[in-house]
Design a protein around this motif. Structure first.
Motif, PDB file in Angstrom:
ATOM      1  N   SER A 227       0.818  -1.221   0.000  1.00 39.90           N
ATOM      2  CA  SER A 227       0.000   0.000   0.000  1.00 39.90           C
ATOM      3  C   SER A 227       0.846   1.263   0.000  1.00 39.90           C
ATOM      4  CB  SER A 227      -0.932   0.009   1.214  1.00 39.90           C
ATOM      5  OG  SER A 227      -0.197   0.009   2.427  1.00 39.90           O
ATOM      6  N   TYR A 228       2.143   1.132   0.278  1.00 33.52           N
ATOM      7  CA  TYR A 228       3.049   2.281   0.274  1.00 33.52           C
ATOM      8  C   TYR A 228       3.803   2.419  -1.048  1.00 33.52           C
ATOM      9  CZ  TYR A 228       2.205   2.415   5.290  1.00 33.52           C
ATOM     10  OH  TYR A 228       1.605   2.493   6.531  1.00 33.52           O
ATOM     11  N   LYS A 229       3.480   1.566  -2.023  1.00 33.25           N
ATOM     12  CA  LYS A 229       4.160   1.618  -3.314  1.00 33.25           C
ATOM     13  C   LYS A 229       3.146   1.545  -4.451  1.00 33.25           C
ATOM     14  CE  LYS A 229       8.530  -0.341  -1.656  1.00 33.25           C
ATOM     15  NZ  LYS A 229       9.511  -1.449  -1.794  1.00 33.25           N
ATOM     16  N   ILE A 230       2.228   2.513  -4.455  1.00 36.96           N
ATOM     17  CA  ILE A 230       1.197   2.610  -5.481  1.00 36.96           C
ATOM     18  C   ILE A 230       1.551   3.779  -6.399  1.00 36.96           C
ATOM     19  CG2 ILE A 230      -1.252   2.855  -5.983  1.00 36.96           C
ATOM     20  CD1 ILE A 230      -0.596   0.332  -4.379  1.00 36.96           C
ATOM     21  N   TYR A 231       1.848   3.475  -7.656  1.00 38.31           N
ATOM     22  CA  TYR A 231       2.289   4.493  -8.612  1.00 38.31           C
ATOM     23  C   TYR A 231       1.269   4.607  -9.742  1.00 38.31           C
ATOM     24  CZ  TYR A 231       6.561   3.471  -6.064  1.00 38.31           C
ATOM     25  OH  TYR A 231       7.478   3.257  -5.058  1.00 38.31           O
ATOM     26  N   VAL A 232       1.027   5.837 -10.184  1.00 38.36           N
ATOM     27  CA  VAL A 232       0.046   6.072 -11.249  1.00 38.36           C
ATOM     28  C   VAL A 232       0.708   6.854 -12.373  1.00 38.36           C
ATOM     29  CG1 VAL A 232      -2.189   7.062 -11.868  1.00 38.36           C
ATOM     30  CG2 VAL A 232      -1.862   6.074  -9.600  1.00 38.36           C
ATOM     31  N   THR A 233       0.414   6.446 -13.602  1.00 41.12           N
ATOM     32  CA  THR A 233       0.896   7.164 -14.767  1.00 41.12           C
ATOM     33  C   THR A 233      -0.214   7.200 -15.811  1.00 41.12           C
ATOM     34  OG1 THR A 233       2.695   7.318 -16.388  1.00 41.12           O
ATOM     35  CG2 THR A 233       1.870   5.108 -15.899  1.00 41.12           C
ATOM     36  N   GLY A 234      -0.083   8.095 -16.767  1.00 36.24           N
ATOM     37  CA  GLY A 234      -1.078   8.184 -17.824  1.00 36.24           C
ATOM     38  C   GLY A 234      -0.665   9.185 -18.874  1.00 36.24           C
ATOM     39  N   MET A 235      -1.277   9.042 -20.052  1.00 38.37           N
ATOM     40  CA  MET A 235      -0.974   9.932 -21.167  1.00 38.37           C
ATOM     41  C   MET A 235      -2.208  10.702 -21.585  1.00 38.37           C
ATOM     42  SD  MET A 235       0.261   9.048 -25.041  1.00 38.37           S
ATOM     43  CE  MET A 235       0.028  10.312 -26.291  1.00 38.37           C
ATOM     44  N   SER A 236      -2.022  11.974 -21.955  1.00 36.05           N
ATOM     45  CA  SER A 236      -3.079  12.812 -22.501  1.00 36.05           C
ATOM     46  C   SER A 236      -4.237  12.887 -21.498  1.00 36.05           C
ATOM     47  CB  SER A 236      -3.513  12.264 -23.860  1.00 36.05           C
ATOM     48  OG  SER A 236      -4.318  13.177 -24.549  1.00 36.05           O
ATOM     49  N   ASN A 237      -5.454  12.497 -21.866  1.00 31.32           N
ATOM     50  CA  ASN A 237      -6.564  12.494 -20.921  1.00 31.32           C
ATOM     51  C   ASN A 237      -6.217  11.672 -19.678  1.00 31.32           C
ATOM     52  OD1 ASN A 237      -9.993  11.176 -21.115  1.00 31.32           O
ATOM     53  ND2 ASN A 237      -9.144  12.657 -19.703  1.00 31.32           N
ATOM     54  N   GLY A 238      -5.505  10.561 -19.885  1.00 29.00           N
ATOM     55  CA  GLY A 238      -5.041   9.766 -18.747  1.00 29.00           C
ATOM     56  C   GLY A 238      -4.001  10.487 -17.923  1.00 29.00           C
ATOM     57  N   GLY A 239      -3.218  11.367 -18.568  1.00 30.80           N
ATOM     58  CA  GLY A 239      -2.251  12.181 -17.839  1.00 30.80           C
ATOM     59  C   GLY A 239      -2.918  13.261 -17.013  1.00 30.80           C
ATOM     60  N   PHE A 240      -3.930  13.919 -17.586  1.00 27.38           N
ATOM     61  CA  PHE A 240      -4.694  14.903 -16.814  1.00 27.38           C
ATOM     62  C   PHE A 240      -5.395  14.230 -15.628  1.00 27.38           C
ATOM     63  CE2 PHE A 240      -4.254  17.440 -20.672  1.00 27.38           C
ATOM     64  CZ  PHE A 240      -4.071  18.720 -20.157  1.00 27.38           C
ATOM     65  N   MET A 241      -5.892  13.008 -15.861  1.00 24.89           N
ATOM     66  CA  MET A 241      -6.516  12.265 -14.770  1.00 24.89           C
ATOM     67  C   MET A 241      -5.490  11.919 -13.702  1.00 24.89           C
ATOM     68  SD  MET A 241      -9.484  11.176 -13.814  1.00 24.89           S
ATOM     69  CE  MET A 241      -9.677  10.675 -12.104  1.00 24.89           C
ATOM     70  N   THR A 242      -4.275  11.599 -14.115  1.00 27.18           N
ATOM     71  CA  THR A 242      -3.209  11.315 -13.161  1.00 27.18           C
ATOM     72  C   THR A 242      -2.918  12.533 -12.300  1.00 27.18           C
ATOM     73  OG1 THR A 242      -2.233   9.660 -14.647  1.00 27.18           O
ATOM     74  CG2 THR A 242      -0.806  10.576 -12.941  1.00 27.18           C
ATOM     75  N   SER A 243      -2.898  13.722 -12.907  1.00 28.45           N
ATOM     76  CA  SER A 243      -2.712  14.955 -12.132  1.00 28.45           C
ATOM     77  C   SER A 243      -3.827  15.118 -11.103  1.00 28.45           C
ATOM     78  CB  SER A 243      -2.686  16.173 -13.064  1.00 28.45           C
ATOM     79  OG  SER A 243      -1.479  16.253 -13.783  1.00 28.45           O
ATOM     80  N   ARG A 244      -5.057  14.820 -11.512  1.00 23.06           N
ATOM     81  CA  ARG A 244      -6.171  14.920 -10.567  1.00 23.06           C
ATOM     82  C   ARG A 244      -6.008  13.936  -9.416  1.00 23.06           C
ATOM     83  NH1 ARG A 244     -12.757  15.103 -11.699  1.00 23.06           N
ATOM     84  NH2 ARG A 244     -13.259  15.611  -9.523  1.00 23.06           N
ATOM     85  N   LEU A 245      -5.619  12.718  -9.731  1.00 27.39           N
ATOM     86  CA  LEU A 245      -5.445  11.714  -8.680  1.00 27.39           C
ATOM     87  C   LEU A 245      -4.331  12.103  -7.716  1.00 27.39           C
ATOM     88  CD1 LEU A 245      -5.784   8.521 -10.900  1.00 27.39           C
ATOM     89  CD2 LEU A 245      -7.478   9.399  -9.285  1.00 27.39           C
ATOM     90  N   ALA A 246      -3.269  12.735  -8.240  1.00 29.80           N
ATOM     91  CA  ALA A 246      -2.178  13.189  -7.370  1.00 29.80           C
ATOM     92  C   ALA A 246      -2.672  14.208  -6.353  1.00 29.80           C
ATOM     93  CB  ALA A 246      -1.052  13.790  -8.208  1.00 29.80           C
TER      94      ALA A 246
END
Length: 264
Positions: free
Chosen positions: A125-144
């Protein structure tokens, strides 16, 4: 001798574990079936790290699994890869996407997806990483911004963040942004987006925004990386860091477009 050989084969089989698995799975979130693909490398054990990889607008989970190919990393370092599927091949990052128009709560989906992966596969649970491109990248920013207590770090490709969203960075987190200077859809210099979206941070400004939150040095260490592929681009790395090693890293793809570097 034959008995010893047979026993040796059994020991070898047990020590290597089952072969790698790729599974189509789903969850019910807000009475909607949400699908995702999970890749479990050979020999993965408890407390494995997790990479959640988000496709772009009009993308699919299956395409993301091969397009952003993390399998070699997963096989080498025993990392679980998860590629979720967006509603109508889009994510509700707050902009005018189909998922946004339908009121889909993708933050809740990813939150419950993280819980599922941890509970089902005993991931770390301490090593959860998220990445994404374009719409998925904007979503990644939101999740951060909105799942900062659950996510360890993020990497955003060919995307940034809208300046006027209700969500903004508030908690320190290691982040990476990769952006092409000639991206025709997401302006490197920031400003008005074409199509869905408002006014976004430039590549430089989003790095500075996070560096301020992370209490990093105000000026980055800038490095021009060696050119390894003759494709007309070059790469500049911008690295902000604090005294404890927390980093905000940018990669400027000079003359790069709207793409995942080395995407297949």
């Amino acid at each position: 001798m034959k008995t010893l050989t047979f026993l040796s084969l059994i020991v070898l089989f047990i020590s290597t574990g089952v072969s790698a698995q790729q599974k189509n799975e789903s969850l019910i979130v807000d009475r909607m079936r949400r699908e995702f693909i999970t890749y479990l490398p050979n020999g993965v054990g408890n407390k494995a790290p997790v990479i959640i990889s988000l496709h772009g607008r009009l993308g699919t989970a299956a395409r993301q699994m091969t397009f952003a190919d993390f399998k070699p990393i997963a096989d080498r370092d025993k990392v679980i890869i998860v590629c979720p599927q967006g509603v109508e091949r889009s994510w509700n990052d707050g902009r005018g996407t189909p998922a946004n128009s339908r009121g889909v709560d993708d933050v809740k989906f990813i939150d419950e997806l993280i819980t599922y992966i941890i509970d089902t596969y005993h991931a770390d649970s301490y090593k959860i990483y998220v990445t994404g491109m374009s719409n998925g990248g904007f979503m990644t920013s939101r999740l951060a911004c909105e799942l900062n207590k659950r996510i360890t770090a993020v990497a955003v490709v060919a995307a940034s963040m809208d300046r006027d969203m209700s969500y903004q960075p508030t908690q320190p987190m290691p982040v990476m942004y990769i952006q092409g200077t000639k991206d025709p859809l997401v302006p490197f210099a920031g400003g008005q987006m074409k199509g869905a979206g408002g006014v976004i941070y430039s590549h430089e400004d989003i790095l500075k925004k996070w560096a301020e939150i992370d209490k990093c040095d105000s000026k980055p260490v800038v490095t021009n990386l060696p050119v390894l592929v003759n494709d007309g681009t070059s790469i500049q790395k911008e690295e902000y860091s604090d005294a404890n090693g927390l980093k905000v890293v940018g990669f400027t793809i000079v003359d790069g477009g709207h793409t995942w570097p080395a995407g297949v």
